[in-house]
Scaffold this active site. Sequence first.
Site, PDB file in Angstrom:
ATOM      1  N   ASP A   1     -10.340   4.868  13.729  1.00  0.00           N
ATOM      2  CA  ASP A   1      -9.039   4.358  13.305  1.00  0.00           C
ATOM      3  C   ASP A   1      -8.988   4.092  11.801  1.00  0.00           C
ATOM      4  OD1 ASP A   1     -10.858   2.273  14.516  1.00  0.00           O
ATOM      5  OD2 ASP A   1      -9.501   0.952  13.417  1.00  0.00           O
TER       6      ASP A   1
ATOM      7  N   ARG B   1       0.829  -1.205   0.000  1.00  0.00           N
ATOM      8  CA  ARG B   1       0.000   0.000   0.000  1.00  0.00           C
ATOM      9  C   ARG B   1       0.866   1.259   0.000  1.00  0.00           C
ATOM     10  NH1 ARG B   1      -4.809  -0.467   4.349  1.00  0.00           N
ATOM     11  NH2 ARG B   1      -3.153   0.088   5.786  1.00  0.00           N
TER      12      ARG B   1
END
Length: 638
Positions: A303, A212
């Site tokens: 989160d 990522r």
Amino acid sequence: AFIEHPQKSSQCVSTALERLPFNNTALKKLPVDDTKESGSRTVPGACFSRIWTLQPLIRPHFVALSHSALALLDLTVQDVLSDPMGPEYLSGSRLLPGSEPAAHCYCGHQFGLFAGQLGDGAVMYLGEVESGTYGRWEIQVKGAGVTPYSRDGDGRKVLRSSIREFLCSEAVAALGIPSTRAASLVTSDLYASRDPLNKGQRILERCSVVLRLAPSFIRFGSFEIFLGRDEFSGLQGPSAGRHDIRAQLLDYVIETFYPCIQQAHSNRKDRNMAFFREVMMRTAKLVAQWQCVGFCHGVLNTDNMSILGLTLDYGPFGFMDRFDPDFICNASDKRGRYSYQAQPSVCRWNLARLAEALGSELDGAEAGAILDEFMLTYEAFYLSIMRKKLGLVRKEETEDSELISDLLHVMHNTGADFTNIFRLLSCVPWPEEGDNERATVGPVVDLILQQCASIQELKVANMPTMEDRELAMILSMAQTNPVMFNIVADRSGVAQQLERMGRLKELLETNEDELKEKQRDDWIHWVSRYRRRLTRECDGTCDLPLIKKERLSVMNSNNPRVVLRNYIAQNAIQAAEKGDFSEVERVLKALEKPYSDAVGLEPLDGPNAFGEKEQRGRDLTVGYDRKPPAWAQRICIT
């Protein structure tokens, strides 16, 4: 290097991956936990923990690569494929020269409750790469093994979830929506035991890793590690009360990612308020963009909210097929906290938690005023995008909001496909003097009706979702205690169930032909109204051919032809689990150009995800830009 690992001979020529220019600023500017203790633990006084031992995959190999995401690192697909160590480097199985493996510490409010320390339980930060073309990018591997934040998990991700994350990261970015990126997907011969449907039925699945990218993966929850004890959960952040580290983290974020704000303000609190306002604006725009393509995040905990306004963490996401404001993409979300229509208000709630976490760094009253602007800001972004989706490019009228609301109401009542209806609206003919309205709009309405639900589909869609006993109690209350029933019926959940029952009763008293006729009338009425609005785009002095051309161009660049529907991802997963990665590649190619009519979108011709072979000419032979097959409704994502 922190990790001993076999290195190439110094006489070997380095590869493009080995020459990546790392500059790991976050680890230089933020406190790092250097403890070598293994296993999960509470990590006080640090924003990152170093990872001292790699956990290699067994025989890692590539499933797919994204050329556009790799380009952000000044890499090509050939650079990666030509490196014999490529799958090892990009899965965290072998240390890239210059990388410094670590895991990020953060907390979060999950489904409305403070959960204490969470952190990167399956993600390993590798470092930040300086691209000569695109600036600095943080790179991380998801699924690389246990970290101090893994809790009871094994730190692994499987092929199924990794394909979904890889494809959706690239799909959302290609739609023009801010997102973290996915550059590569690696699978292996290492297996992990999983229960994909949460039904106590565990299976072995291949461990897989997604590489990522983002400028930063810092999130709202990163600032919640400084929170004191929560009165409801009894939990606190691992660095509770460490305002010095909070200030350090805030300075790093603003100086690095909001340099214009840093330069514009000499007063610290003014700077911080400008930062909070900008985060609010980015978040409002992001959720407006989600709503306008029918995207549901599924787990909008604090989160999973990026401090940069990026779409972050692709778990149980979903793009709506049939339009339903109560659409829930996460089967675990029993109460619909993160439903489609709830997303804007949830984002505002999460911003309020961020303000609490920043505490004295903000002015409380001013932060409250900024939060009060959120819904108006969101609605302005939403209306602006929706006007483009309808090709209303020259004028803004106050009635446009009602026109859009009525369109969604008709879509809901007729069970219309969200993505395909908007794409079809560019086929609505521009009104001409002397038109026979029904005859002129008839052909496009016929196309629209093909994207609407059958009576049986609508009956299923409108079945009450409340448990039978609870529903029976409420209905009994209507008979025995009308006063109490009226109080209970005002609650949103109960009102929603009663509305479903009302629609279901109407459907049970209607046959298919009557339904189709009513759907036709509703669509002709709305399309006629839409055409009247189009006439007002031109005031008589405009170049009408130019306006018509501009309308089609704007509509077709704001209404995607293809999105990553769950059944499309499921087809790719099913093929990949049998060793055929070509469907992942083919779907990625289509998703990279979602607004194009040029990309072939015929799906995999074979049994569907439930092992059922559809008749040729029916469900599976229609393209990925058509109404989904019947079996798509039975896919369960948790």
